[in-house]
Structures are given as structure tokens and as C-alpha cells.
Scaffold this active site. Structure first.
Site, PDB file in Angstrom:
ATOM      1  N   ASP A   1      12.713  -9.419 -10.674  1.00  0.00           N
ATOM      2  CA  ASP A   1      14.080  -9.001 -10.351  1.00  0.00           C
ATOM      3  C   ASP A   1      14.857 -10.074  -9.598  1.00  0.00           C
ATOM      4  OD1 ASP A   1      12.326  -8.566  -8.227  1.00  0.00           O
ATOM      5  OD2 ASP A   1      13.470  -6.903  -7.401  1.00  0.00           O
TER       6      ASP A   1
ATOM      7  N   HIS B   1       9.239 -12.733  -8.099  1.00  0.00           N
ATOM      8  CA  HIS B   1       9.233 -11.435  -8.769  1.00  0.00           C
ATOM      9  C   HIS B   1      10.384 -11.395  -9.776  1.00  0.00           C
ATOM     10  CE1 HIS B   1       6.711  -9.154  -5.527  1.00  0.00           C
ATOM     11  NE2 HIS B   1       5.955  -9.744  -6.444  1.00  0.00           N
TER      12      HIS B   1
END
Length: 303
Positions: free
Chosen positions: A65, A63
Site C-alpha cells: 500500500d 508494504h
């Protein structure tokens, strides 16, 4: 001594007061980074640490982040005239993801070596330490990590002399080498005492509570877990998106009897996680709502 710094504690998006998820550790001249969210370089600069000597970067999952800061990090390393190879470790798909991100960082003066995790639990050995990856329960393939430093027993000079072990072999045996010389086999256990307690850090974000965390966090000197939500009404949301609340992390810490728990990877909606730490400590007293830059020096116990 093992230096541990939680560079960023944010999840989903960086905030003016909170960088995205990243942990850096330094041991015996080696630097290990786990996750590299957007803003990791700035967090590192604020800490006063440099990206150039990073030897290994591990990724929990892909992901944004947790990996969006990688291209800039690679370019900074290249601009610092780094030439040593960089080891990357992550779930299946690492080669593909890194290749895609390197479209904006195509030319680097150092080699990138990608190692994909292929098992539910897998260990990677390096000089003086090992990294253990274990699968957790997120909505994509995701792993937690242990940083483990084993410590052999002390060298016993008297035993070496009693067994008439040649002195030139002592250092090699102390390093764990088995040696055959003049028809005799010498093993490390002939000169070393019982293993001493080493050091272990367990780091895990983006998951529901799982037995794999409990099993792998046993014996950790420092436990760092996701505390995505602190609000009591967010449990259903945590279950839906496969995250963990601060209270669930505290229960894991209590179960494994961790010496200390650092909470991290907060939702952007959790602007003041410290407001909930009182309730968390009713479950596990040694819990901390960690902030960016939180650092500890873990030292070996004296005999």
C-alpha cells in the site's frame, strides 16, 4: 513557500472514496513524493498536479500500500517524455524491490538512481532543502521523514562595505560559499545576519509511538501522522500489528507542541474518521482527520 498535498489517506487497500498513502510537496521548482500507493496517479490527476516533474520519491517501507503504484508512475513519466534522472530513497532493499517492480516497466527514457538508507537517522541534502529519514517501529523496517528548508540570515550590505568585501563576491557569499581571493578568506557569516526560521514538515505512518518521532518532529510546522484506528477498542490490534491510533498520534503532537496535526493512513474499517475527531481534539486541539487532497501552503515567517 512550500506546497504540501496529502494525495491519499488510506491504508491496506484503496477504497472508492480514499486512495492509498501518498504525500507530495513542491518547493522552488522541485517536487518530492513520499510513498506511492496504488491510485497515486489518479489522486495526483484529481489534484491537478503532474507526475512528470517529480524529482525525488521517498519510501517509508515496502508494504504494497506504500509502493504498488510505482511501476505505473514510472511508465507515465516515461510516456511524458521525461529524460531527467529520478532519485529514489528508501530502506535497505530498495534496489531489489525497484528492480522487481520494473519487470513490468523495463524500458524508460530516464535514469533511476536508488539511494538506500543505511543508518537509524540519515540526512540527504539537495539544492535549497534536505530530507531527513528516521527509523520507526513497524513490523518491517520502516522510516519517517522530515522535509526541512533552512533559511539563512539576510544579506547585510553595510557590513559588506565596512569590511571592504569586493562587490562581485557578495552573491557567492550569500549562497553560503567560502571564497579565498588575494590572500584573504571571505566567509558567509561576514555578510549574513542570524539564521531565520525555515520550514519543516514531519511525515510518519505505520509505526507504534516512538521516541524517534518525538525527537524528529520537534519544531515541525506541520505534523502528519498515522491514525490507523479511531475506535476505542482497537488499541490492542494497533499494538499487535504495530500501528498507531488517532489518540496516540494526538499525544505525540501535544508533546512536541506541533502547530497542527493531520491524521492519515486509515484502516479500511475506519470509514468515517471524522466521527472520532472530537475525542482526539480533547488531547490535541489542532488535529484534523485529513481527507484525500488536503493541501496547505506553508510560508516563511516575516522578520
Amino acid at each position: 513557500m512550500l506546497d504540501v498535498c496529502l494525495l491519499g489517506t488510506g491504508g491496506m487497500m484503496p477504497l472508492p472514496y480514499r486512495w492509498l498513502t501518498s504525500l507530495m510537496m513542491r518547493y522552488n521548482g522541485k517536487s518530492i513524493l513520499i510513498d506511492c500507493g496504488e491510485g497515486t496517479q489518479i489522486a495526483m490527476k484529481e489534484k491537478g498536479w503532474s507526475p512528470k516533474p517529480i524529482d525525488i520519491i521517498c519510501f517509508t517501507h515496502y508494504h504494497a500500500d506504500h509502493i504498488s503504484g510505482l511501476p505505473g508512475m514510472l511508465l507515465t513519466m516515461g510516456n511524458a517524455e521525461r529524460t531527467e534522472p529520478l532519485q529514489l530513497i528508501g530502506p535497505k532493499g530498495l534496489h531489489k524491490v525497484v528492480s522487481a517492480l520494473r519487470v513490468i516497466a523495463p524500458e524508460l527514457p530516464f535514469e533511476i538512481q536508488c539511494t538506500e538508507i543505511t543508518e537509524g537517522c540519515q540526512s540527504f541534502s539537495f539544492e535549497g532543502f534536505r530530507i531527513e529519514a528516521f527509523k520507526v517501529n513497524h513490523n518491517v523496517l520502516c522510516y519517517g521523514y522530515n522535509m526541512v528548508i533552512d533559511r539563512v540570515g539576510r544579506f547585510d550590505k553595510d557590513r559588506a562595505l565596512e569590511q571592504q568585501i569586493p562587490m562581485p563576491l557578495w552573491g557567492r557569499l550569500q549562497k553560503g560559499e567560502t571564497i579565498e581571493q588575494d590572500g584573504r578568506i571571505y566567509t558567509p557569516d561576514m555578510v549574513l545576519g542570524a539564521d531565520r526560521k525555515g520550514l519543516k514538515v514531519t511525515y510518519c505512518t505505520d509505526t507504534r509511538p516512538t521516541e524517534s518521532i518525538v525527537q524528529n518532529a520537534a519544531g515541525a510546522d506541520l505534523l502528519i501522522l498515522e491514525g490507523m484506528y479511531g475506535e476505542p477498542d482497537k488499541l490492542a490490534k494497533a499494538k499487535e500489528y504495530k500501528h498507531m491510533t488517532m489518540y496516540e498520534a494526538a499525544r505525540i503532537a501535544r508533546e512536541v507542541q506541533a502547530p497542527q496535526l493531520w491524521l492519515t493512513h486509515y484502516s479500511p474499517s475506519l470509514t468515517h474518521p471524522e466521527e472520532y475527531i472530537g475525542e482526539v481534539r480533547k488531547i490535541f486541539a489542532n488535529a484534523v482527520a485529513a481527507k484525500d487532497g488536503r493541501t496547505i501552503e506553508l510560508i516563511f515567517e516575516e522578520d
